[in-house]
Write a protein that holds these residues in place. Structure first.
Motif, PDB file in Angstrom:
ATOM      1  N   VAL A 104      -2.571  -1.446  -1.112  1.00  0.00           N
ATOM      2  CA  VAL A 104      -1.784  -2.106  -2.152  1.00  0.00           C
ATOM      3  C   VAL A 104      -2.082  -1.489  -3.515  1.00  0.00           C
ATOM      4  O   VAL A 104      -3.245  -1.316  -3.892  1.00  0.00           O
ATOM      5  CB  VAL A 104      -2.106  -3.619  -2.209  1.00  0.00           C
ATOM      6  N   ASN A 105      -1.027  -1.155  -4.262  1.00  0.00           N
ATOM      7  CA  ASN A 105      -1.173  -0.769  -5.662  1.00  0.00           C
ATOM      8  C   ASN A 105      -1.188  -2.065  -6.470  1.00  0.00           C
ATOM      9  O   ASN A 105      -0.178  -2.762  -6.569  1.00  0.00           O
ATOM     10  CB  ASN A 105      -0.007   0.125  -6.089  1.00  0.00           C
ATOM     11  N   GLU A 106      -2.356  -2.398  -7.035  1.00  0.00           N
ATOM     12  CA  GLU A 106      -2.532  -3.686  -7.710  1.00  0.00           C
ATOM     13  C   GLU A 106      -2.044  -3.690  -9.163  1.00  0.00           C
ATOM     14  O   GLU A 106      -2.110  -4.722  -9.838  1.00  0.00           O
ATOM     15  CB  GLU A 106      -4.012  -4.087  -7.681  1.00  0.00           C
ATOM     16  N   ASN A 107      -1.547  -2.578  -9.663  1.00  0.00           N
ATOM     17  CA  ASN A 107      -1.111  -2.509 -11.056  1.00  0.00           C
ATOM     18  C   ASN A 107       0.022  -3.490 -11.360  1.00  0.00           C
ATOM     19  O   ASN A 107       0.803  -3.857 -10.465  1.00  0.00           O
ATOM     20  CB  ASN A 107      -0.630  -1.097 -11.394  1.00  0.00           C
ATOM     21  N   ALA A 108       0.118  -3.894 -12.619  1.00  0.00           N
ATOM     22  CA  ALA A 108       1.236  -4.726 -13.059  1.00  0.00           C
ATOM     23  C   ALA A 108       2.547  -3.988 -12.822  1.00  0.00           C
ATOM     24  O   ALA A 108       2.592  -2.750 -12.869  1.00  0.00           O
ATOM     25  CB  ALA A 108       1.086  -5.073 -14.535  1.00  0.00           C
ATOM     26  N   ILE A 109       3.605  -4.726 -12.575  1.00  0.00           N
ATOM     27  CA  ILE A 109       4.879  -4.135 -12.198  1.00  0.00           C
ATOM     28  C   ILE A 109       5.426  -3.181 -13.268  1.00  0.00           C
ATOM     29  O   ILE A 109       6.193  -2.260 -12.968  1.00  0.00           O
ATOM     30  CB  ILE A 109       5.915  -5.243 -11.884  1.00  0.00           C
ATOM     31  N   THR A 110       5.001  -3.358 -14.523  1.00  0.00           N
ATOM     32  CA  THR A 110       5.478  -2.501 -15.614  1.00  0.00           C
ATOM     33  C   THR A 110       4.631  -1.249 -15.804  1.00  0.00           C
ATOM     34  O   THR A 110       4.919  -0.418 -16.667  1.00  0.00           O
ATOM     35  CB  THR A 110       5.483  -3.290 -16.930  1.00  0.00           C
ATOM     36  N   SER A 111       3.575  -1.090 -14.996  1.00  0.00           N
ATOM     37  CA  SER A 111       2.666   0.047 -15.147  1.00  0.00           C
ATOM     38  C   SER A 111       3.338   1.361 -14.749  1.00  0.00           C
ATOM     39  O   SER A 111       4.258   1.396 -13.930  1.00  0.00           O
ATOM     40  CB  SER A 111       1.426  -0.163 -14.277  1.00  0.00           C
ATOM     41  N   ALA A 112       2.842   2.433 -15.348  1.00  0.00           N
ATOM     42  CA  ALA A 112       3.340   3.769 -15.006  1.00  0.00           C
ATOM     43  C   ALA A 112       2.488   4.421 -13.920  1.00  0.00           C
ATOM     44  O   ALA A 112       2.757   5.560 -13.509  1.00  0.00           O
ATOM     45  CB  ALA A 112       3.345   4.656 -16.250  1.00  0.00           C
ATOM     46  N   SER A 137       7.432   9.246  -2.342  1.00  0.00           N
ATOM     47  CA  SER A 137       6.967   8.130  -1.524  1.00  0.00           C
ATOM     48  C   SER A 137       5.596   7.591  -1.945  1.00  0.00           C
ATOM     49  O   SER A 137       4.936   6.911  -1.162  1.00  0.00           O
ATOM     50  CB  SER A 137       6.927   8.527  -0.053  1.00  0.00           C
ATOM     51  N   ALA A 138       5.166   7.888  -3.179  1.00  0.00           N
ATOM     52  CA  ALA A 138       3.924   7.303  -3.687  1.00  0.00           C
ATOM     53  C   ALA A 138       4.087   5.788  -3.785  1.00  0.00           C
ATOM     54  O   ALA A 138       5.211   5.265  -3.875  1.00  0.00           O
ATOM     55  CB  ALA A 138       3.580   7.899  -5.048  1.00  0.00           C
ATOM     56  N   ILE A 139       2.965   5.064  -3.778  1.00  0.00           N
ATOM     57  CA  ILE A 139       3.012   3.602  -3.842  1.00  0.00           C
ATOM     58  C   ILE A 139       3.077   3.176  -5.305  1.00  0.00           C
ATOM     59  O   ILE A 139       2.135   3.394  -6.071  1.00  0.00           O
ATOM     60  CB  ILE A 139       1.779   2.977  -3.179  1.00  0.00           C
ATOM     61  N   GLY A 140       4.192   2.565  -5.687  1.00  0.00           N
ATOM     62  CA  GLY A 140       4.373   2.129  -7.064  1.00  0.00           C
ATOM     63  C   GLY A 140       3.668   0.812  -7.345  1.00  0.00           C
ATOM     64  O   GLY A 140       3.083   0.190  -6.438  1.00  0.00           O
ATOM     65  N   PRO A 141       3.696   0.366  -8.604  1.00  0.00           N
ATOM     66  CA  PRO A 141       3.049  -0.890  -8.990  1.00  0.00           C
ATOM     67  C   PRO A 141       3.503  -2.055  -8.119  1.00  0.00           C
ATOM     68  O   PRO A 141       4.712  -2.232  -7.889  1.00  0.00           O
ATOM     69  CB  PRO A 141       3.494  -1.074 -10.445  1.00  0.00           C
ATOM     70  N   ASN A 170      -1.538   8.692 -10.265  1.00  0.00           N
ATOM     71  CA  ASN A 170      -0.574   9.588 -10.895  1.00  0.00           C
ATOM     72  C   ASN A 170       0.204   8.825 -11.970  1.00  0.00           C
ATOM     73  O   ASN A 170       0.815   7.803 -11.676  1.00  0.00           O
ATOM     74  CB  ASN A 170       0.388  10.154  -9.847  1.00  0.00           C
ATOM     75  N   GLY A 171       0.180   9.327 -13.202  1.00  0.00           N
ATOM     76  CA  GLY A 171       0.971   8.727 -14.280  1.00  0.00           C
ATOM     77  C   GLY A 171       0.203   7.777 -15.166  1.00  0.00           C
ATOM     78  O   GLY A 171       0.527   7.616 -16.345  1.00  0.00           O
ATOM     79  N   ALA A 172      -0.813   7.123 -14.646  1.00  0.00           N
ATOM     80  CA  ALA A 172      -1.655   6.186 -15.396  1.00  0.00           C
ATOM     81  C   ALA A 172      -2.793   5.744 -14.484  1.00  0.00           C
ATOM     82  O   ALA A 172      -2.824   6.094 -13.294  1.00  0.00           O
ATOM     83  CB  ALA A 172      -0.849   4.986 -15.882  1.00  0.00           C
ATOM     84  N   ASP A 173      -3.736   4.977 -15.053  1.00  0.00           N
ATOM     85  CA  ASP A 173      -4.816   4.435 -14.235  1.00  0.00           C
ATOM     86  C   ASP A 173      -4.235   3.560 -13.121  1.00  0.00           C
ATOM     87  O   ASP A 173      -3.178   2.934 -13.297  1.00  0.00           O
ATOM     88  CB  ASP A 173      -5.760   3.582 -15.079  1.00  0.00           C
ATOM     89  N   VAL A 174      -4.934   3.497 -11.991  1.00  0.00           N
ATOM     90  CA  VAL A 174      -4.477   2.681 -10.859  1.00  0.00           C
ATOM     91  C   VAL A 174      -5.642   1.873 -10.297  1.00  0.00           C
ATOM     92  O   VAL A 174      -6.738   2.407 -10.102  1.00  0.00           O
ATOM     93  CB  VAL A 174      -3.866   3.556  -9.735  1.00  0.00           C
ATOM     94  N   ASP A 175      -5.402   0.592 -10.046  1.00  0.00           N
ATOM     95  CA  ASP A 175      -6.305  -0.231  -9.246  1.00  0.00           C
ATOM     96  C   ASP A 175      -5.634  -0.431  -7.885  1.00  0.00           C
ATOM     97  O   ASP A 175      -4.450  -0.794  -7.835  1.00  0.00           O
ATOM     98  CB  ASP A 175      -6.544  -1.591  -9.901  1.00  0.00           C
ATOM     99  N   TYR A 176      -6.376  -0.207  -6.826  1.00  0.00           N
ATOM    100  CA  TYR A 176      -5.770  -0.385  -5.508  1.00  0.00           C
ATOM    101  C   TYR A 176      -6.737  -1.076  -4.561  1.00  0.00           C
ATOM    102  O   TYR A 176      -7.946  -1.079  -4.763  1.00  0.00           O
ATOM    103  CB  TYR A 176      -5.318   0.964  -4.918  1.00  0.00           C
ATOM    104  N   SER A 177      -6.173  -1.693  -3.521  1.00  0.00           N
ATOM    105  CA  SER A 177      -6.963  -2.373  -2.491  1.00  0.00           C
ATOM    106  C   SER A 177      -6.609  -1.800  -1.128  1.00  0.00           C
ATOM    107  O   SER A 177      -5.472  -1.378  -0.893  1.00  0.00           O
ATOM    108  CB  SER A 177      -6.701  -3.886  -2.505  1.00  0.00           C
ATOM    109  N   ILE A 178      -7.590  -1.797  -0.227  1.00  0.00           N
ATOM    110  CA  ILE A 178      -7.368  -1.288   1.124  1.00  0.00           C
ATOM    111  C   ILE A 178      -7.963  -2.263   2.138  1.00  0.00           C
ATOM    112  O   ILE A 178      -9.058  -2.797   1.934  1.00  0.00           O
ATOM    113  CB  ILE A 178      -7.961   0.128   1.288  1.00  0.00           C
ATOM    114  N   TYR A 179      -7.223  -2.516   3.206  1.00  0.00           N
ATOM    115  CA  TYR A 179      -7.610  -3.476   4.237  1.00  0.00           C
ATOM    116  C   TYR A 179      -7.448  -2.809   5.601  1.00  0.00           C
ATOM    117  O   TYR A 179      -6.420  -2.176   5.871  1.00  0.00           O
ATOM    118  CB  TYR A 179      -6.723  -4.722   4.172  1.00  0.00           C
ATOM    119  N   ILE A 180      -8.448  -2.996   6.484  1.00  0.00           N
ATOM    120  CA  ILE A 180      -8.420  -2.328   7.787  1.00  0.00           C
ATOM    121  C   ILE A 180      -8.833  -3.282   8.908  1.00  0.00           C
ATOM    122  O   ILE A 180      -9.830  -3.988   8.810  1.00  0.00           O
ATOM    123  CB  ILE A 180      -9.370  -1.108   7.803  1.00  0.00           C
ATOM    124  N   LEU A 181      -8.040  -3.295   9.986  1.00  0.00           N
ATOM    125  CA  LEU A 181      -8.421  -3.885  11.271  1.00  0.00           C
ATOM    126  C   LEU A 181      -8.561  -2.715  12.244  1.00  0.00           C
ATOM    127  O   LEU A 181      -7.697  -1.833  12.276  1.00  0.00           O
ATOM    128  CB  LEU A 181      -7.353  -4.838  11.801  1.00  0.00           C
TER     129      LEU A 181
END
Length: 240
Positions: A104-112, A137-141, A170-181
Motif C-alpha cells: 500500500v502507498n500510504e501517502n495522502a491522495i494529493t501527494s506526488a 503501473s507504479a502504485i500511486g497515493p 518516485n516524484g516525492a517521499d513515500v510511506d508504504y506498508s507491506i503485508y505477507i501471508l
C-alpha cells in the motif's frame, strides 16, 4: 520445540457499485456492476488454501528518489520490533511460498509520490512483475498492489535465486506498508517430531517385550523337554 501456527486467517476483497440509468419517465433502471466478493477459505497448514507464516511492516519511509530492497525469503536485516529477520512474536521468518502479498502507498491522495515495485537487481523476485512510473503501473497515493495465490505452488520464493524485491519512491517521499501471508513447508509444527519420537520409543519398548517373550518361551521349551509327560506350549501376541 515450539509449535508455530496461524489462526483466524482471512483474505477478503469486495468490489461493488450500482450502475443507474434515469429514464425519460423518471424511472430508474439499475444493476450491480461490478459485484465481487472474493474470500478464499484459508486454513492453517502448508498445502493448498493454507498458510503458516504471517508478517507485516507498516509505514516504511523512502525519501524522494531513494530505494530499498527487501529479501522476501527471510526479511534479512528488517526489524519490525522483535529483532532483525523475526516476525511479530520474535520467531524467524522463512517464506518458501507466498499465499498473499499486499503493498500500500500510504501517502495522502494529493501527494506526488509514487511507489515503484520491481524485482531486485540481483536475484530479483519476479512473480509480481515490474510496476514503475515509466511503464505506467507504479502504485500511486492510496493505491494498493495485491496478489493472492492460494494454490499448492503459491508464489514461489527461492533463497539466493528469486527473492529480492525493490521499492523506489518516485516524484516525492513515500510511506508504504507491506503485508505477507506465506508458507514454510519444512516447519509446519513440532507435532511430527513428537510423534516420531513416540513411535521410536514404542518400537524400542516393543522390541524389548518381544526379546523378553522370546527368552521366556525358550525357558518354557527347556522345561518342557525335561517333563515330556506334562509339556505344554503357550503363545501370546502384542499389539505394537
Amino acid at each position: 520445540m515450539a509449535n508455530r501456527t496461524l489462526t483466524s486467517i482471512t483474505v477478503e476483497v469486495n468490489l461493488s457499485a450500482t450502475v443507474q440509468n434515469t429514464l425519460d419517465d423518471s424511472k430508474v433502471a439499475s444493476c450491480k456492476h461490478p459485484s465481487l466478493s472474493y474470500k478464499p477459505d484459508i486454513e492453517p497448514g502448508v498445502s493448498a488454501n493454507q498458510a503458516n507464516r504471517g508478517w507485516q511492516d507498516e509505514n516504511r519511509s523512502l525519501g524522494s528518489g531513494a530505494n530499498e530492497t527487501l529479501d522476501i525469503y527471510d526479511l534479512a536485516g528488517i526489524d519490525v520490533g522483535a529483532g532483525a529477520g523475526l516476525d511479530g512474536v520474535g520467531q524467524s521468518v522463512v517464506h518458501e511460498e507466498v499465499v498473499a502479498i499486499a503493498i500500500v502507498n500510504e501517502n495522502a491522495i494529493t501527494s506526488a509520490g509514487y511507489l515503484e515495485v520491481e524485482p531486485g537487481a540481483a536475484n530479483g523476485w519476479t512473480v509480481l512483475g515490474s510496476h514503475t512510473v515509466a511503464n505506467g503501473s507504479a502504485i500511486g497515493p492510496q493505491g494498493l498492489l495485491l496478489r493472492v495465490e492460494p494454490s499448492e505452488a503459491g508464489l514461489g520464493v527461492t533463497d539466493a535465486a528469486n527473492h529480492q524485491l525493490k521499492f523506489t519512491a518516485n516524484g516525492a517521499d513515500v510511506d508504504y506498508s507491506i503485508y505477507i501471508l506465506a508458507r514454510h513447508d519444512d516447519n509446519e509444527s513440532s507435532s511430527s517430531s513428537s510423534s516420531s519420537s513416540s513411535s521410536s520409543q514404542s518400537s524400542s519398548s516393543s522390541s524389548s517385550s518381544e526379546s523378553s517373550s522370546s527368552q521366556s518361551s525358550s525357558e518354557s521349551s527347556s522345561s518342557s523337554s525335561s517333563s515330556e509327560s506334562e509339556s505344554s506350549l503357550s503363545s501370546s501376541s502384542w499389539t505394537t
